[in-house]
Design a protein around this motif. Structure first.
Motif, PDB file in Angstrom:
ATOM      1  N   GLN A 201       0.843  -1.013   0.140  1.00  0.00           N
ATOM      2  CA  GLN A 201      -0.118  -0.093   0.074  1.00  0.00           C
ATOM      3  C   GLN A 201       0.915   1.188  -0.010  1.00  0.00           C
ATOM      4  O   GLN A 201       0.762   2.301  -0.845  1.00  0.00           O
ATOM      5  CB  GLN A 201      -1.053   0.040   1.131  1.00  0.00           C
ATOM      6  N   ASN A 202       1.797   1.477   0.804  1.00  0.00           N
ATOM      7  CA  ASN A 202       2.826   2.384   0.912  1.00  0.00           C
ATOM      8  C   ASN A 202       4.069   2.268   0.200  1.00  0.00           C
ATOM      9  O   ASN A 202       5.101   3.348   0.579  1.00  0.00           O
ATOM     10  CB  ASN A 202       2.907   2.894   2.412  1.00  0.00           C
ATOM     11  N   MET A 203       4.148   1.400  -0.480  1.00  0.00           N
ATOM     12  CA  MET A 203       5.467   1.252  -1.188  1.00  0.00           C
ATOM     13  C   MET A 203       5.684   2.166  -2.450  1.00  0.00           C
ATOM     14  O   MET A 203       4.638   2.394  -3.011  1.00  0.00           O
ATOM     15  CB  MET A 203       5.452  -0.363  -1.634  1.00  0.00           C
ATOM     16  N   PRO A 204       6.999   2.563  -2.524  1.00  0.00           N
ATOM     17  CA  PRO A 204       7.201   3.676  -3.727  1.00  0.00           C
ATOM     18  C   PRO A 204       6.557   3.193  -5.066  1.00  0.00           C
ATOM     19  O   PRO A 204       6.713   1.781  -5.327  1.00  0.00           O
ATOM     20  CB  PRO A 204       8.829   3.720  -3.833  1.00  0.00           C
ATOM     21  N   PRO A 205       5.991   3.874  -5.808  1.00  0.00           N
ATOM     22  CA  PRO A 205       5.161   3.308  -7.126  1.00  0.00           C
ATOM     23  C   PRO A 205       6.279   2.625  -7.993  1.00  0.00           C
ATOM     24  O   PRO A 205       5.907   1.800  -8.501  1.00  0.00           O
ATOM     25  CB  PRO A 205       4.701   4.607  -7.717  1.00  0.00           C
ATOM     26  N   ASP A 206       7.365   3.108  -7.920  1.00  0.00           N
ATOM     27  CA  ASP A 206       8.491   2.626  -8.988  1.00  0.00           C
ATOM     28  C   ASP A 206       8.749   1.180  -8.764  1.00  0.00           C
ATOM     29  O   ASP A 206       8.779   0.351  -9.512  1.00  0.00           O
ATOM     30  CB  ASP A 206       9.699   3.408  -9.087  1.00  0.00           C
ATOM     31  N   SER A 207       8.809   0.884  -7.495  1.00  0.00           N
ATOM     32  CA  SER A 207       9.214  -0.760  -6.941  1.00  0.00           C
ATOM     33  C   SER A 207       7.996  -1.382  -6.977  1.00  0.00           C
ATOM     34  O   SER A 207       7.811  -2.681  -7.481  1.00  0.00           O
ATOM     35  CB  SER A 207       9.475  -0.767  -5.186  1.00  0.00           C
ATOM     36  N   VAL A 208       6.747  -0.882  -6.789  1.00  0.00           N
ATOM     37  CA  VAL A 208       5.299  -1.961  -7.086  1.00  0.00           C
ATOM     38  C   VAL A 208       5.439  -2.107  -8.673  1.00  0.00           C
ATOM     39  O   VAL A 208       5.231  -3.190  -8.951  1.00  0.00           O
ATOM     40  CB  VAL A 208       4.278  -0.975  -6.603  1.00  0.00           C
ATOM     41  N   SER A 209       5.922  -1.046  -9.617  1.00  0.00           N
ATOM     42  CA  SER A 209       5.849  -1.251 -10.831  1.00  0.00           C
ATOM     43  C   SER A 209       6.761  -2.315 -11.262  1.00  0.00           C
ATOM     44  O   SER A 209       6.546  -3.140 -12.077  1.00  0.00           O
ATOM     45  CB  SER A 209       5.910  -0.092 -11.730  1.00  0.00           C
ATOM     46  N   ALA A 210       7.974  -2.293 -10.765  1.00  0.00           N
ATOM     47  CA  ALA A 210       8.872  -3.169 -11.055  1.00  0.00           C
ATOM     48  C   ALA A 210       8.542  -4.674 -10.613  1.00  0.00           C
ATOM     49  O   ALA A 210       8.764  -5.865 -11.517  1.00  0.00           O
ATOM     50  CB  ALA A 210      10.326  -2.890 -10.304  1.00  0.00           C
ATOM     51  N   VAL A 211       8.004  -4.822  -9.503  1.00  0.00           N
ATOM     52  CA  VAL A 211       7.550  -6.128  -8.924  1.00  0.00           C
ATOM     53  C   VAL A 211       6.403  -6.677  -9.870  1.00  0.00           C
ATOM     54  O   VAL A 211       6.645  -7.853 -10.324  1.00  0.00           O
ATOM     55  CB  VAL A 211       6.822  -6.088  -7.388  1.00  0.00           C
ATOM     56  N   PHE A 212       5.461  -6.007 -10.299  1.00  0.00           N
ATOM     57  CA  PHE A 212       4.651  -6.355 -11.406  1.00  0.00           C
ATOM     58  C   PHE A 212       5.386  -6.775 -12.727  1.00  0.00           C
ATOM     59  O   PHE A 212       5.017  -7.832 -13.216  1.00  0.00           O
ATOM     60  CB  PHE A 212       3.387  -5.371 -11.435  1.00  0.00           C
ATOM     61  N   LYS A 213       6.008  -6.098 -13.209  1.00  0.00           N
ATOM     62  CA  LYS A 213       6.743  -5.955 -14.535  1.00  0.00           C
ATOM     63  C   LYS A 213       7.539  -7.204 -14.419  1.00  0.00           C
ATOM     64  O   LYS A 213       7.432  -8.218 -15.341  1.00  0.00           O
ATOM     65  CB  LYS A 213       7.296  -4.770 -14.802  1.00  0.00           C
ATOM     66  N   ALA A 214       8.450  -7.429 -13.301  1.00  0.00           N
ATOM     67  CA  ALA A 214       9.207  -8.832 -13.263  1.00  0.00           C
ATOM     68  C   ALA A 214       8.317 -10.001 -13.407  1.00  0.00           C
ATOM     69  O   ALA A 214       8.787 -10.819 -14.229  1.00  0.00           O
ATOM     70  CB  ALA A 214       9.926  -8.875 -11.904  1.00  0.00           C
ATOM     71  N   VAL A 215       7.315  -9.975 -12.473  1.00  0.00           N
ATOM     72  CA  VAL A 215       6.493 -11.437 -12.479  1.00  0.00           C
ATOM     73  C   VAL A 215       5.787 -11.468 -13.840  1.00  0.00           C
ATOM     74  O   VAL A 215       5.761 -12.511 -14.217  1.00  0.00           O
ATOM     75  CB  VAL A 215       5.443 -11.068 -11.336  1.00  0.00           C
ATOM     76  N   SER A 216       5.517 -10.346 -14.649  1.00  0.00           N
ATOM     77  CA  SER A 216       4.693 -10.695 -15.756  1.00  0.00           C
ATOM     78  C   SER A 216       5.749 -11.085 -16.830  1.00  0.00           C
ATOM     79  O   SER A 216       5.420 -11.967 -17.604  1.00  0.00           O
ATOM     80  CB  SER A 216       4.230  -9.358 -16.375  1.00  0.00           C
ATOM     81  N   LEU A 217       7.106 -10.667 -16.726  1.00  0.00           N
ATOM     82  CA  LEU A 217       7.884 -10.988 -17.741  1.00  0.00           C
ATOM     83  C   LEU A 217       8.361 -12.565 -17.437  1.00  0.00           C
ATOM     84  O   LEU A 217       8.814 -13.324 -18.517  1.00  0.00           O
ATOM     85  CB  LEU A 217       9.138 -10.138 -17.628  1.00  0.00           C
ATOM     86  N   VAL A 218       8.447 -12.954 -16.112  1.00  0.00           N
ATOM     87  CA  VAL A 218       8.822 -14.344 -15.873  1.00  0.00           C
ATOM     88  C   VAL A 218       7.778 -15.345 -16.445  1.00  0.00           C
ATOM     89  O   VAL A 218       7.941 -16.131 -17.094  1.00  0.00           O
ATOM     90  CB  VAL A 218       9.102 -14.574 -14.523  1.00  0.00           C
ATOM     91  N   GLN A 219       6.410 -14.544 -16.070  1.00  0.00           N
ATOM     92  CA  GLN A 219       5.434 -15.615 -16.924  1.00  0.00           C
ATOM     93  C   GLN A 219       5.598 -15.620 -18.420  1.00  0.00           C
ATOM     94  O   GLN A 219       5.228 -16.847 -18.949  1.00  0.00           O
ATOM     95  CB  GLN A 219       4.006 -14.804 -16.520  1.00  0.00           C
ATOM     96  N   GLN A 220       6.016 -14.676 -18.992  1.00  0.00           N
ATOM     97  CA  GLN A 220       6.133 -14.620 -20.505  1.00  0.00           C
ATOM     98  C   GLN A 220       7.245 -15.562 -20.814  1.00  0.00           C
ATOM     99  O   GLN A 220       7.135 -16.336 -22.064  1.00  0.00           O
ATOM    100  CB  GLN A 220       6.343 -13.287 -21.035  1.00  0.00           C
ATOM    101  N   ASP A 221       8.157 -15.485 -20.187  1.00  0.00           N
ATOM    102  CA  ASP A 221       9.428 -16.240 -20.372  1.00  0.00           C
ATOM    103  C   ASP A 221       9.221 -17.702 -20.138  1.00  0.00           C
ATOM    104  O   ASP A 221       9.491 -18.841 -21.162  1.00  0.00           O
ATOM    105  CB  ASP A 221      10.560 -15.890 -19.629  1.00  0.00           C
ATOM    106  N   LEU A 222       8.303 -18.087 -19.504  1.00  0.00           N
ATOM    107  CA  LEU A 222       8.070 -19.439 -19.027  1.00  0.00           C
ATOM    108  C   LEU A 222       7.098 -20.212 -20.074  1.00  0.00           C
ATOM    109  O   LEU A 222       7.195 -21.227 -20.575  1.00  0.00           O
ATOM    110  CB  LEU A 222       7.136 -19.719 -17.546  1.00  0.00           C
TER     111      LEU A 222
END
Length: 705
Positions: free
Chosen positions: A650-671
């Motif tokens: 909830q109070n995490m910096p927006p850039d960090s939240v975006s990085a987490v979601f992007k990393a998980v999404s890219l891992v799903q794509q690679d898999l």
């Protein structure tokens, strides 16, 4: 196979091990040396070889005798006996169970390798030519060697190919051979011959040659390999050295050089390993305890070793006669191409003994050596000469020569021959001819091209015309076209995968495959004869230039920019209605080469196996662990958020939240991409996988994220 430590673990209760220690350990070197000298006196073998053989012998004192008042020991009478059927002289002794190795020259696997007779054979897949060894003055001696030293990388590759091929051959066995030997021991002796390997290495930046004695199996390659496996050894280690850590050698004395990482000299590693296994058998904490318990029933074995012959100059040929006999009537089934090749080698061996061929021509015709002097330089001409010679040998005109062939193949009198005998000779000649082509085919390809009375009625193939003359005649005669297709055309088509053998496989028939005879009959149709002859001329051009053949039109003219393939062939020459079947210790003082072995570069197969092992580890261990660590981190963050009364992000910096979601999404794509690639890899080459995660990590490292 990789040259690494290979220990066979086995719990004591997995099998019934002997109550008393079956491992004898090393013998006194004085008796080993006496045995070596006695063997040299009896056979003429040099000390380099007899010292190595003696190292494997258990209780050598039991095989020696000497007259009163004399100092020199001799072999006991009856230890070396002649084999009346082959002229070979065979020594029978009890050895350590790890004596003897499989050989890449085994009849069962020879067709796995490239033939020197084929165009542009791969050196890493081509067996070096064997010759009879000799003394310094050129006198033939009873051992084998290669005509030239073999590069270490090439030898390593050949042994890896052999291992893979023997795995495939052994899979036809209805039981596990290693388990069988571990439980029941070995009741049948294997037959071996000394092969003095010359290994070309680079030492201190300069070319060097190291010699190593290998007791290769003439009969019993798979049993020898299983014995080595139970003892924790491989054929590669015999040639390139046992890891020193497994030999438990005493530390060097002050001033002595340190042990090399691998030791190949049998006068050093054999007694050391024998002692290590003896010590390990009753010591549960010993590194080799599991290995010793697994190999207990074959701690020692009776070994037969060829140490002489009636015809020393021909030892490299006669030594394989027992193997060829066994494989023409094998106790264990193996591929038809191997059986047929073994038959032709046996026929060639007999013909050479009778003076019909020189050794150089025999080796070329057998696919064991390049063309000798006198053979045309061009691929097409050399291949045609070899094909015609093999046909004339398999179906000779001379009645006496035909009787010789029949005797080698175990055929009845000519009047009693039938379809199975014609088929055997057809497959024999087809398998041998294939060794001179770029791609090989199933020798069943030409089943049925001759009728069941072909041998019975005395027909022959001794006067087949030159390919160009025969093909020119085929343009005007259906019978000449039939003869060309029978003896050369079907093989030409098979080399370029335009046809392939199909003899009764239901799955293959559903896939639209056809027999060679069916393809031949389609090409013999009067309406397609010109196109058939044109295609054969086009294949001749392609063979000469090493290019794929083009399609041809109805008049036989090549179509520029096209390529003939099986689909096109089946459309132009469709399947015809099926005709009725015609029916068918210590190395001190030893004379062996004690040069420390250099480890060879990994072969392509070893690199592949290593990559496969990494893949398995990453997919089954590293990746699940990484995902589990991520899940644990998410759980921990959820719990921390609950304790704080808010969402974990909830109070995490927006850039960090975006990085987490992007990393998980890219891992799903690679898999998803990986899963598709893995499926492709099961059936053939796959495209290299591009990774979004890799790009993400690179951007993060460069600070662009």
């Amino acid at each position: 196979m990789t040259i690494t430590e290979s220990v066979t673990p086995a719990a004591d209760d997995e099998f019934d091990a002997p109550l008393t220690n079956p491992f004898p350990g090393a013998d006194k070197f004085t008796w080993t040396l006496a045995f070596s000298e006695a063997l040299g006196l009896e056979t003429g073998l040099p000390p380099l070889i007899t010292d190595a053989i003696a190292a494997f012998v258990v209780r050598p004192k039991n095989y020696l005798t000497r007259q009163r008042g004399q100092q020199t020991y001799r072999m006991r009478p009856g230890l070396i006996v002649p084999d009346l059927s082959t002229g070979l002289r065979v020594l029978t002794v009890r050895t350590h169970g790890f004596a003897g190795t499989p050989t890449e020259y085994n009849e069962r696997v020879r067709s796995t390798f490239d033939s020197p007779a084929q165009p542009d054979p791969d050196p890493e897949r081509t067996l070096p030519m064997l010759v009879t060894g000799d003394s310094a003055d050129g006198t033939p001696l009873p051992y084998l060697t290669t005509a030239q030293p073999v590069p270490a990388g090439t030898l390593n590759s050949l042994l890896g190919i052999m291992d893979t091929a023997l795995d495939k051959a052994d899979s036809d066995r209805p039981y596990d051979l290693s388990d069988n030997l571990r439980t029941f021991g070995q009741n049948t002796s294997t037959l071996h011959v000394p092969l003095l390997r010359s290994v070309a290495e680079v030492r201190d930046g300069r070319p060097a040659t190291r010699q190593i004695l290998d007791l290769v199996a003439i009969t019993g390659s798979n049993r020898s390999r299983a014995r080595l496996k139970l003892h924790g050894l491989t054929a590669e280690q015999i040639c390139f050295g046992i890891p020193t850590g497994r030999l438990f050698l005493p530390d060097p004395k002050p001033g002595e050089p340190a042990h090399s990482s691998h030791i190949a000299d049998p006068s050093t590693w054999v007694p050391a390993y024998a002692n290590a296994l003896r010590d390990a058998y009753e010591a549960p904490g010993h590194l080799l305890h599991g290995t010793a318990r697994a190999a207990a029933m074959i701690a020692t074995v009776q070994l037969k070793i060829i140490v002489g012959t009636d015809n020393l100059g021909e030892l490299h040929n006669t030594v394989f006669d027992p193997n060829r006999t066994d494989h023409r009537h094998p106790p264990l089934d193996y591929p038809i191409a191997e059986k047929s090749s073994a038959d032709m080698r046996a026929v060639l061996r007999d013909a050479t003994t009778r003076g019909r061929f020189t050794e150089a021509w025999r080796a070329w015709l057998a696919g064991e050596a390049p063309a000798p002097e006198g053979v045309p330089d061009t691929i097409l001409e050399a291949r045609d000469l070899r094909d015609r010679t093999l046909w004339a040998l398999a179906f000779p005109e001379d009645r006496e020569h035909d009787r010789e062939v029949a005797q080698v193949l175990g055929e009845p009198r000519r009047s009693s021959t039938g379809a199975q005998h014609v088929a055997l000779r057809l497959r024999m000649v087809s398998a041998a001819i294939a060794l001179g082509y770029r791609n090989r085919w199933n020798p069943r390809l030409i089943d049925g091209v001759f009728g069941y009375r072909f041998i019975m009625d005395g027909h022959h193939q001794a006067k087949i015309p030159h390919w160009a003359d025969a093909l020119a005649a085929a343009a005007h005669s259906t019978e000449d076209l039939r003869q060309f297709l029978n003896t050369r055309g079907l093989h030409w088509l098979a080399e370029h995968d335009l046809i392939e053998a199909d003899r009764g496989s239901a799955d293959a028939q559903k896939a639209g495959r056809r027999s060679g005879v069916n393809a031949r009959n389609a090409m013999l149709a009067e309406s397609r004869a010109a196109q058939a002859v044109g295609l054969l001329w086009e294949i001749a051009r392609a063979n000469q230039h090493g290019s794929p053949p083009r399609q041809v039109d109805a008049e036989g003219a090549p179509i520029e920019g096209s390529r003939a393939d099986q689909t096109w062939f089946n459309r132009v020459f469709p399947k015809v209605a099926k005709a009725k079947s015609t029916g068918i210790g210590s190395g001190k003082g030893s004379r062996t080469d004690s040069t420390p072995p250099n480890q060879p570069p990994p072969s392509k197969q070893q690199v592949l196996v290593g990559a496969q092992n990494v893949l398995v580890h990453q997919a089954t261990s590293a990746m699940p662990s990484a995902v589990l660590n991520l899940i644990r981190a998410v759980r921990q963050t959820v719990d921390a958020g609950l304790a704080a009364g808010e969402g974990g992000l909830q109070n995490m910096p927006p850039d960090s939240v975006s990085a987490v979601f992007k990393a998980v999404s890219l891992v799903q794509q690679d898999l998803r991409n990986l899963q598709s690639t893995l499926l492709d890899m099961q059936h053939g080459p796959a495209a290299v996988v591009a990774s979004e995660v890799e790009r993400f990590l690179n951007e993060a490292a460069e600070g662009t994220w």
